[in-house]
Design a protein around this motif. Structure first.
Motif, mmCIF file in Angstrom:
data_model
loop_
_atom_site.group_PDB
_atom_site.id
_atom_site.type_symbol
_atom_site.label_atom_id
_atom_site.label_comp_id
_atom_site.label_asym_id
_atom_site.label_seq_id
_atom_site.Cartn_x
_atom_site.Cartn_y
_atom_site.Cartn_z
ATOM 1 N N VAL A 122 29.141 135.835 101.360
ATOM 2 C CA VAL A 122 28.365 136.589 101.854
ATOM 3 C C VAL A 122 28.353 136.537 103.259
ATOM 4 O O VAL A 122 28.159 135.366 103.811
ATOM 5 C CB VAL A 122 26.679 136.508 101.468
ATOM 6 N N CYS A 123 28.793 137.579 104.105
ATOM 7 C CA CYS A 123 29.138 137.270 105.354
ATOM 8 C C CYS A 123 28.210 138.150 106.219
ATOM 9 O O CYS A 123 28.030 139.223 105.846
ATOM 10 C CB CYS A 123 30.594 137.755 105.785
ATOM 11 N N ASN A 124 27.556 137.703 107.294
ATOM 12 C CA ASN A 124 26.987 138.575 108.389
ATOM 13 C C ASN A 124 27.259 138.478 109.549
ATOM 14 O O ASN A 124 28.058 137.418 110.112
ATOM 15 C CB ASN A 124 25.503 137.686 108.275
ATOM 16 N N GLY A 125 27.106 139.431 110.536
ATOM 17 C CA GLY A 125 27.321 139.457 111.884
ATOM 18 C C GLY A 125 28.829 139.636 112.114
ATOM 19 O O GLY A 125 29.322 138.853 112.736
ATOM 20 N N ILE A 126 29.148 140.931 111.963
ATOM 21 C CA ILE A 126 30.566 141.133 111.881
ATOM 22 C C ILE A 126 30.688 141.368 113.600
ATOM 23 O O ILE A 126 29.999 141.780 114.303
ATOM 24 C CB ILE A 126 31.198 142.392 111.404
ATOM 25 N N LYS A 127 31.921 140.680 114.125
ATOM 26 C CA LYS A 127 32.222 140.643 115.507
ATOM 27 C C LYS A 127 32.747 141.786 115.927
ATOM 28 O O LYS A 127 32.454 142.089 117.322
ATOM 29 C CB LYS A 127 33.254 139.385 115.699
ATOM 30 N N LYS A 128 33.143 142.742 115.526
ATOM 31 C CA LYS A 128 33.875 144.100 115.783
ATOM 32 C C LYS A 128 33.601 144.848 114.369
ATOM 33 O O LYS A 128 33.983 144.358 113.346
ATOM 34 C CB LYS A 128 35.097 144.057 116.677
ATOM 35 N N PRO A 129 33.484 146.421 114.777
ATOM 36 C CA PRO A 129 33.448 147.050 113.579
ATOM 37 C C PRO A 129 34.434 146.918 112.619
ATOM 38 O O PRO A 129 35.824 146.720 112.942
ATOM 39 C CB PRO A 129 33.497 148.575 114.188
ATOM 40 N N LEU A 130 34.146 147.041 111.227
ATOM 41 C CA LEU A 130 35.209 146.981 110.396
ATOM 42 C C LEU A 130 36.488 147.678 110.372
ATOM 43 O O LEU A 130 37.736 147.425 110.224
ATOM 44 C CB LEU A 130 34.513 147.135 108.592
ATOM 45 N N ALA A 131 36.173 148.827 110.887
ATOM 46 C CA ALA A 131 37.323 150.060 111.053
ATOM 47 C C ALA A 131 38.262 149.503 112.166
ATOM 48 O O ALA A 131 39.430 149.758 111.803
ATOM 49 C CB ALA A 131 36.914 151.581 111.475
ATOM 50 N N GLU A 132 37.967 148.593 113.051
ATOM 51 C CA GLU A 132 38.930 148.159 114.176
ATOM 52 C C GLU A 132 39.827 147.017 113.428
ATOM 53 O O GLU A 132 40.939 147.166 114.244
ATOM 54 C CB GLU A 132 37.873 147.604 115.204
ATOM 55 N N PHE A 133 39.355 146.053 112.774
ATOM 56 C CA PHE A 133 40.360 145.164 112.193
ATOM 57 C C PHE A 133 40.754 145.546 110.760
ATOM 58 O O PHE A 133 41.641 144.703 110.276
ATOM 59 C CB PHE A 133 39.538 143.876 112.269
ATOM 60 N N PRO A 180 18.457 140.273 100.461
ATOM 61 C CA PRO A 180 17.110 140.918 100.607
ATOM 62 C C PRO A 180 17.438 142.576 100.785
ATOM 63 O O PRO A 180 18.669 142.951 101.075
ATOM 64 C CB PRO A 180 16.964 140.412 102.340
ATOM 65 N N PRO A 181 16.487 143.377 100.294
ATOM 66 C CA PRO A 181 16.706 144.620 100.347
ATOM 67 C C PRO A 181 17.274 145.328 101.566
ATOM 68 O O PRO A 181 18.191 146.306 101.457
ATOM 69 C CB PRO A 181 15.247 145.344 100.045
ATOM 70 N N GLY A 182 16.826 145.044 102.842
ATOM 71 C CA GLY A 182 17.507 145.510 104.039
ATOM 72 C C GLY A 182 19.120 144.902 104.054
ATOM 73 O O GLY A 182 19.837 146.010 104.479
ATOM 74 N N GLU A 183 19.356 143.840 103.865
ATOM 75 C CA GLU A 183 20.798 143.802 103.827
ATOM 76 C C GLU A 183 21.554 144.424 102.393
ATOM 77 O O GLU A 183 22.819 144.644 102.713
ATOM 78 C CB GLU A 183 21.083 142.084 103.702
ATOM 79 N N ARG A 184 20.954 144.360 101.426
ATOM 80 C CA ARG A 184 21.634 145.042 100.160
ATOM 81 C C ARG A 184 21.846 146.623 100.610
ATOM 82 O O ARG A 184 22.895 146.770 100.282
ATOM 83 C CB ARG A 184 20.745 144.835 99.147
ATOM 84 N N ALA A 185 21.174 147.046 101.293
ATOM 85 C CA ALA A 185 21.390 148.648 101.648
ATOM 86 C C ALA A 185 22.539 148.692 102.266
ATOM 87 O O ALA A 185 23.191 149.935 102.473
ATOM 88 C CB ALA A 185 19.913 148.986 102.352
ATOM 89 N N GLN A 186 22.893 147.855 103.250
ATOM 90 C CA GLN A 186 24.024 148.071 104.240
ATOM 91 C C GLN A 186 25.392 147.257 103.783
ATOM 92 O O GLN A 186 26.145 147.238 104.387
ATOM 93 C CB GLN A 186 23.737 147.842 105.365
ATOM 94 N N ALA A 187 25.079 146.597 102.477
ATOM 95 C CA ALA A 187 26.204 145.705 102.155
ATOM 96 C C ALA A 187 27.469 146.351 101.632
ATOM 97 O O ALA A 187 27.317 147.469 100.874
ATOM 98 C CB ALA A 187 25.819 144.678 101.061
ATOM 99 N N ARG A 242 30.167 149.867 108.445
ATOM 100 C CA ARG A 242 30.484 149.120 109.490
ATOM 101 C C ARG A 242 30.864 147.847 109.072
ATOM 102 O O ARG A 242 31.582 146.778 109.808
ATOM 103 C CB ARG A 242 29.081 148.915 110.277
ATOM 104 N N GLY A 243 30.535 147.056 107.841
ATOM 105 C CA GLY A 243 30.739 145.811 107.548
ATOM 106 C C GLY A 243 29.704 144.945 108.172
ATOM 107 O O GLY A 243 29.955 143.386 108.172
ATOM 108 N N ASP A 244 28.557 145.178 108.385
ATOM 109 C CA ASP A 244 27.426 144.061 109.068
ATOM 110 C C ASP A 244 27.034 143.163 107.829
ATOM 111 O O ASP A 244 27.040 142.009 108.197
ATOM 112 C CB ASP A 244 25.907 145.040 109.463
ATOM 113 N N VAL A 283 39.013 136.392 106.152
ATOM 114 C CA VAL A 283 37.948 137.491 106.365
ATOM 115 C C VAL A 283 36.821 136.908 107.178
ATOM 116 O O VAL A 283 36.088 137.495 107.970
ATOM 117 C CB VAL A 283 37.733 138.113 105.237
ATOM 118 N N ALA A 284 36.229 135.699 106.870
ATOM 119 C CA ALA A 284 35.380 134.904 107.507
ATOM 120 C C ALA A 284 35.416 134.947 108.851
ATOM 121 O O ALA A 284 34.560 134.870 109.663
ATOM 122 C CB ALA A 284 35.080 133.591 106.914
ATOM 123 N N GLU A 285 36.681 134.936 109.493
ATOM 124 C CA GLU A 285 36.917 134.579 110.913
ATOM 125 C C GLU A 285 36.358 135.847 111.821
ATOM 126 O O GLU A 285 35.944 135.592 113.034
ATOM 127 C CB GLU A 285 38.224 134.536 111.394
#
Length: 511
Positions: free
Chosen positions: A492-503, A401-408, A449-451, A463-465
């Motif tokens: 396609v992964c959604n809902g990152i548990k902590k910011p990408l930079a942290e892990f 979806p356009p909204g997800e694509r913009a932040q993927a 961010r990896g959302d 990574v899925a974890e």
């Protein structure tokens, strides 16, 4: 002003040039087939982020690779780069043959054997850090030999510059330079070291290599970490006999020429230091568990010496010389399809199978890394599938979806997958790819961010974890690709548990 060393042997000066032109043309015809090699794609992307160094190599190969693509995708221009170095290497090898005392026949044999030697043909086939050594290692030997024959000591500056430039391409030249120095110290030719131009040459070489050393130091010497990791699972480590056997296999049916050259050098008082240098180099590589092809750029000077022996064996008969030349060509042609992409894939797979069965060996005998059996030589498998991978990832990206694509953001397991998607993905408007593998790790997350994350590769389950949900959107497969790339998921992964930079530190992989 530097004075050129005097010519030692009267010989037609056009032979080295004609040989170089022929080798360049043959490589230019034979090289640009199948597709871009995994490492070539990586070098191109590295060269677009030009630095004084990278996790796994100095800057020269990335610089040439990226430069060849300035006007658009071109496999021909890319493969013209190693073709040039192969031609330059043959040119210098012929000059070495002349320095050893070869006439026209010896130079022709030198050119043919250097061209057909499988490991050297491979270096001249694709862009790699080894390609520069095709030219500069023999040149280092040539200038050192001329210094022992009374050349102006200021030529030490040229020796230092060559070593420094080579270090900006591949670090293994340091061991070759050390072996040459040790060879000189073991013989009366050590006298050439007692000149103030020698330390000045060393200083010049050090200054040329310094920027890369400082880059490595600034980043905690990642190359050292990478080599250490590779020794624990990736590389095949062989004992001394196995290492020596691979030297024969990598030079194949023409190995008798360099072996004869090595023996001949040890029998020549003033040139014995070159024989010592090769033996010491091999010893260093065995001791340090270097890959079996690391010392290969020293073979041209041994082959040039071997041409003297062949000249002596055949001097009484022109017919014998014609037969010898023909046999070199025939023996060389047998291994050409294994190192130059000149056969259609199906024919090559059949040819490789027949060749290995005839020789009662398997691909493991010439492998330097642990890998699964495959129908094509490993380098050629790594030239397949990359455009298709980028297209399939683009299809998943465009389906969002356009909204997800913009932040993927796209995450790939290894630098081959990452570089292929980066290189071929521009036409699809894909964002920059991130990865934890080698230089990609240092480039980080690009602020994402990896959302929403598109994960490509076999480690996607790990990574899925880090996400609330991950769904396999596609599975990649293509003909003739590496077995470990066949069937990899695209998630396609959604809902990152902590910011990408942290892990991010947990995905680091220097290997």
């Amino acid at each position: 002003m530097l004075q050129s060393p005097p010519t030692r042997v009267a010989s037609p000066p056009h032979i080295p040039l004609l040989a170089a032109i022929a080798v360049f043309a043959l490589h230019l015809i034979g090289n640009p087939h199948y597709g871009f090699f995994r490492d070539e794609l990586y070098f191109i992307i590295c060269g677009r982020h030009l630095e004084w160094g990278y996790v796994d190599q100095p800057p020269i190969a990335p610089l040439f690779a990226a430069g060849s693509q300035m006007f658009g995708h071109s496999l021909v221009l890319l493969r013209a780069v190693p073709a040039f170095f192969a031609a330059a290497g043959v040119y210098v090898s012929c000059l070495l043959a002349v320095e050893f005392g070869a006439t026209t026949f010896g130079q022709i044999i030198t050119a043919l054997v250097v061209f057909f030697t499988p490991v050297l043909m491979d270096f001249g086939m694709k862009v790699s850090p080894d390609m520069v050594g095709l030219w500069l290692w023999p040149l280092l030997a040539l200038y050192t030999l001329r210094l022992t024959k009374g050349a102006d000591p200021r030529w030490w500056l040229a020796v230092g510059a060559i070593t420094g430039i080579c270090l900006q391409s591949k670090y293994s030249v340091l061991f070759f330079a050390a072996a040459l120095l040790a060879g000189l110290l073991l013989t009366p030719e050590r006298r050439i070291l007692f000149s103030h131009w020698f330390p000045l040459g060393c200083l010049l070489g050090g200054l040329i290599a310094l920027p890369n050393f400082l880059w490595q130091a600034h980043h905690g010497f990642p190359m050292v970490e990478l080599l250490r990791n590779a020794h624990h699972g990736k590389n095949i480590e062989r004992g001394p006999l196995g290492y020596l056997l691979q030297q024969i296999l990598f030079t194949a049916l023409l190995s008798y020429v360099w072996i004869a050259g090595l023996i001949w050098l040890f029998r020549q008082g003033r040139m014995r230091f070159l024989g010592y240098a090769f033996v010491i180099l091999i010893g260093l590589m065995i001791l340090l568990h270097g890959k079996s092809y690391y010392p290969a750029n020293a073979y041209p000077y041994l082959i040039a010496a071997g041409s003297i022996v062949i000249e002596s064996w055949t001097k009484r008969s022109r017919a014998v010389r014609l037969t010898t030349t023909a046999s070199v060509v025939i023996l060389g042609l047998i291994t050409v399809p294994m190192v130059m992409p000149v056969l259609p894939e199906a024919q090559l797979a059949s040819y490789q199978d027949r060749l290995f069965r005839t020789l009662h060996m398997s691909s493991e005998a010439v492998a330097t890394e642990h890998e699964r059996p495959q129908p094509l030589p490993s380098d050629f498998s790594d030239m397949h599938g990359w455009p298709a991978l980028a297209a399939q990832v683009a299809g998943v990206y465009q389906s969002l979806p356009p909204g997800e694509r913009a932040q993927a953001v796209i995450y790939a397991e290894n630098y081959g997958e990452a570089a292929a998607i980066d290189f071929f993905g521009r036409q699809y408007g894909l964002p920059d790819v991130i990865s934890g593998h080698n230089q990609y790790y240092l480039w980080g997350t690009h602020g994402h961010r990896g959302d929403v994350l598109i994960c490509v590769g076999n480690d996607c389950e790990t990574v899925a974890e880090q996400f609330q949900t991950c769904v396999v959107s596609a599975t990649f497969s293509a003909p003739w690709i590496q077995p470990f790339e066949d069937g990899i998921p695209i998630m396609v992964c959604n809902g990152i548990k902590k910011p990408l930079a942290e892990f991010w530190p947990t995905v680091k992989g220097y290997i």
